[in-house]
Scaffold this motif. Structure first.
Motif, PDB file in Angstrom:
ATOM      1  N   TYR A 118      36.099   3.066 -85.097  1.00  0.00           N
ATOM      2  CA  TYR A 118      36.954   3.830 -84.179  1.00  0.00           C
ATOM      3  C   TYR A 118      37.838   4.807 -84.953  1.00  0.00           C
ATOM      4  N   LEU A 119      38.479   4.318 -86.010  1.00  0.00           N
ATOM      5  CA  LEU A 119      39.375   5.173 -86.791  1.00  0.00           C
ATOM      6  C   LEU A 119      38.600   6.281 -87.502  1.00  0.00           C
ATOM      7  N   ALA A 120      37.390   5.974 -87.961  1.00  0.00           N
ATOM      8  CA  ALA A 120      36.562   7.005 -88.599  1.00  0.00           C
ATOM      9  C   ALA A 120      36.224   8.114 -87.613  1.00  0.00           C
ATOM     10  N   CYS A 121      35.850   7.738 -86.396  1.00  0.00           N
ATOM     11  CA  CYS A 121      35.530   8.746 -85.376  1.00  0.00           C
ATOM     12  C   CYS A 121      36.732   9.643 -85.110  1.00  0.00           C
ATOM     13  N   MET A 122      37.909   9.056 -84.965  1.00  0.00           N
ATOM     14  CA  MET A 122      39.093   9.856 -84.651  1.00  0.00           C
ATOM     15  C   MET A 122      39.446  10.788 -85.805  1.00  0.00           C
ATOM     16  N   LEU A 123      39.275  10.318 -87.039  1.00  0.00           N
ATOM     17  CA  LEU A 123      39.550  11.181 -88.192  1.00  0.00           C
ATOM     18  C   LEU A 123      38.522  12.309 -88.286  1.00  0.00           C
ATOM     19  N   LEU A 124      37.263  12.005 -88.048  1.00  0.00           N
ATOM     20  CA  LEU A 124      36.222  13.038 -88.068  1.00  0.00           C
ATOM     21  C   LEU A 124      36.412  14.030 -86.918  1.00  0.00           C
ATOM     22  N   PHE A 125      36.903  13.546 -85.771  1.00  0.00           N
ATOM     23  CA  PHE A 125      37.262  14.468 -84.686  1.00  0.00           C
ATOM     24  C   PHE A 125      38.232  15.523 -85.187  1.00  0.00           C
ATOM     25  N   LEU A 126      39.274  15.057 -85.866  1.00  0.00           N
ATOM     26  CA  LEU A 126      40.335  15.952 -86.346  1.00  0.00           C
ATOM     27  C   LEU A 126      39.787  16.965 -87.341  1.00  0.00           C
ATOM     28  N   VAL A 127      38.984  16.507 -88.302  1.00  0.00           N
ATOM     29  CA  VAL A 127      38.438  17.397 -89.330  1.00  0.00           C
ATOM     30  C   VAL A 127      37.506  18.431 -88.699  1.00  0.00           C
ATOM     31  N   VAL A 233      30.917  17.967 -79.320  1.00  0.00           N
ATOM     32  CA  VAL A 233      31.042  17.706 -80.764  1.00  0.00           C
ATOM     33  C   VAL A 233      31.557  16.286 -81.002  1.00  0.00           C
ATOM     34  N   CYS A 234      32.507  15.845 -80.183  1.00  0.00           N
ATOM     35  CA  CYS A 234      32.992  14.464 -80.307  1.00  0.00           C
ATOM     36  C   CYS A 234      31.874  13.463 -80.055  1.00  0.00           C
ATOM     37  N   LEU A 235      31.011  13.765 -79.097  1.00  0.00           N
ATOM     38  CA  LEU A 235      29.869  12.892 -78.828  1.00  0.00           C
ATOM     39  C   LEU A 235      28.917  12.860 -80.015  1.00  0.00           C
ATOM     40  N   TRP A 236      28.637  14.016 -80.611  1.00  0.00           N
ATOM     41  CA  TRP A 236      27.798  14.052 -81.811  1.00  0.00           C
ATOM     42  C   TRP A 236      28.372  13.162 -82.915  1.00  0.00           C
ATOM     43  N   ALA A 270      34.895  11.587 -94.228  1.00  0.00           N
ATOM     44  CA  ALA A 270      35.845  12.635 -93.829  1.00  0.00           C
ATOM     45  C   ALA A 270      35.980  13.696 -94.914  1.00  0.00           C
ATOM     46  N   LEU A 271      36.017  13.268 -96.176  1.00  0.00           N
ATOM     47  CA  LEU A 271      36.080  14.226 -97.277  1.00  0.00           C
ATOM     48  C   LEU A 271      34.827  15.101 -97.333  1.00  0.00           C
ATOM     49  N   THR A 272      33.673  14.494 -97.077  1.00  0.00           N
ATOM     50  CA  THR A 272      32.426  15.251 -97.090  1.00  0.00           C
ATOM     51  C   THR A 272      32.412  16.309 -95.992  1.00  0.00           C
ATOM     52  N   LEU A 273      32.818  15.919 -94.784  1.00  0.00           N
ATOM     53  CA  LEU A 273      32.856  16.880 -93.679  1.00  0.00           C
ATOM     54  C   LEU A 273      33.868  17.990 -93.952  1.00  0.00           C
ATOM     55  N   PHE A 274      35.024  17.603 -94.488  1.00  0.00           N
ATOM     56  CA  PHE A 274      36.034  18.603 -94.839  1.00  0.00           C
ATOM     57  C   PHE A 274      35.489  19.595 -95.870  1.00  0.00           C
ATOM     58  N   ALA A 275      34.799  19.080 -96.892  1.00  0.00           N
ATOM     59  CA  ALA A 275      34.259  19.945 -97.936  1.00  0.00           C
ATOM     60  C   ALA A 275      33.173  20.861 -97.402  1.00  0.00           C
TER      61      ALA A 275
END
Length: 318
Positions: A118-127, A233-236, A270-275
């Motif tokens: 759950y927390l990973a999804c919310m962080l990836l949403f933000l990024v 995008v959130c669903l993806w 999250a770091l990978t998506l950010f990069a």
């Protein structure tokens, strides 16, 4: 030679793989629906936004909802719709840290997995939301209607420069992204003993996100396309995290995981998506707003994305 052919024939074909993986059905169906809905919005979402703003001027109820959808206690305002997301995040964080203690016993691994997902999804949403805003730089409807900025359609690069795009890019809607806080629960329920709640919670998550997004459109802060694709995008992200990162479909309800595995997986993904976003944005900036540091940003971000993808892949095999 015969053994080689026999081994090759036993390998799953591409279609069999796609058919057996729920991930591709979630992504494919949502992309198809989003694409079909985007066709009329490609040129018409500014008109829809202007209509919604005019409608809300005549309705006290709509004005109240537009304000409530944007408010949050964390911004020094009265309680608003965004606070439901923040309250849920606090509860999940508390459950996760409690699961790190011996108090939960054998249930701790399952709670860690679900809370970590759950927390990973919310962080990836933000990024993802901030990355899309920065890359596309789409002007807000109010700026366009005032004549301060040019209009750009969904999925096209807009007129905002880097600093404006980071702070207030329109595509995708940040409030709608935050409002999708129920969506990760859909995939958690789908792989729990309460599968019968999956579709009701999915309908509730989409409805709540659409309500918040409607308030943002009628306020003149976003276009309908910003809201639609924020939800998709959130669903993806939820589907990819469920089936490729955390493996909810194969770990079961009592998984065995290394210590702090879900925390490391969340951080590296999250770091990978950010990069990845930083590298793509760097390439865009070299074309539209050249500066000496953008090639350096692009190279360093690409290296970080490569390292992060390797680390993330290794963690998913644990």
């Amino acid at each position: 030679m015969a053994n080689t052919r026999e081994a090759a024939s036993k390998r799953p074909k591409l279609w069999d793989h796609l058919r057996s993986s729920p991930l591709w059905w979630w992504i494919g169906a949502s992309t198809l629906i989003g694409g079909l809905l985007t066709i009329p919005l490609f040129r018409g979402d500014l008109a829809v936004t202007a209509w919604g703003m005019e409608l809300s001027r005549e309705s006290i109820l709509l004005q109240w909802w537009n304000d409530a959808a944007a408010r949050s206690l964390f911004e020094g305002e009265p309680p608003g719709a965004q606070d439901l997301t923040y309250a849920t995040l606090i509860l999940v964080l508390a459950a996760y840290f409690c699961a790190l203690t011996p108090f939960w016993g054998p249930k701790a691994s399952g709670i860690r997995l679900f809370a970590g997902y759950y927390l990973a999804c919310m962080l990836l949403f933000l990024v993802a939301n901030r990355g899309l805003k920065t890359f596309f730089g789409r002007a807000r409807p109010l700026d366009v209607l005032r004549g301060d900025q040019d209009y750009s359609s969904t999925w096209l690069i807009g007129p905002y420069g880097f600093s404006e795009a980071v702070s207030k890019g329109s595509f995708t809607s940040g409030h709608t992204t935050t409002a999708m806080f129920l969506l990760p629960l859909v995939f958690l329920l789908a792989h729990s003993s309460r599968r019968y709640l999956t579709w009701p919670v999915f309908a509730l998550a989409v409805s709540w996100g659409a309500l918040i997004g409607t308030g943002r459109v009628f306020r003149g802060s976003h276009y309908p396309g910003d809201v639609l694709w924020a939800m998709i995008v959130c669903l993806w992200i939820c589907a990819f995290a469920a089936y490729r990162l955390f493996g909810l479909d194969r770990r079961g309800q009592s998984p065995t995981m290394p210590s702090c595995w879900e925390l490391r997986l969340t951080t590296w993904s999250a770091l990978t998506l950010f990069a990845l976003f930083a590298a793509v944005i760097g390439i865009k900036q070299m074309v539209f707003e050249p500066a000496w540091y953008w090639p350096l940003v692009t190279v360093l971000s690409t290296l970080l994305a490569w390292t992060g993808s390797i680390k993330t892949a290794c963690l998913t095999r644990c």
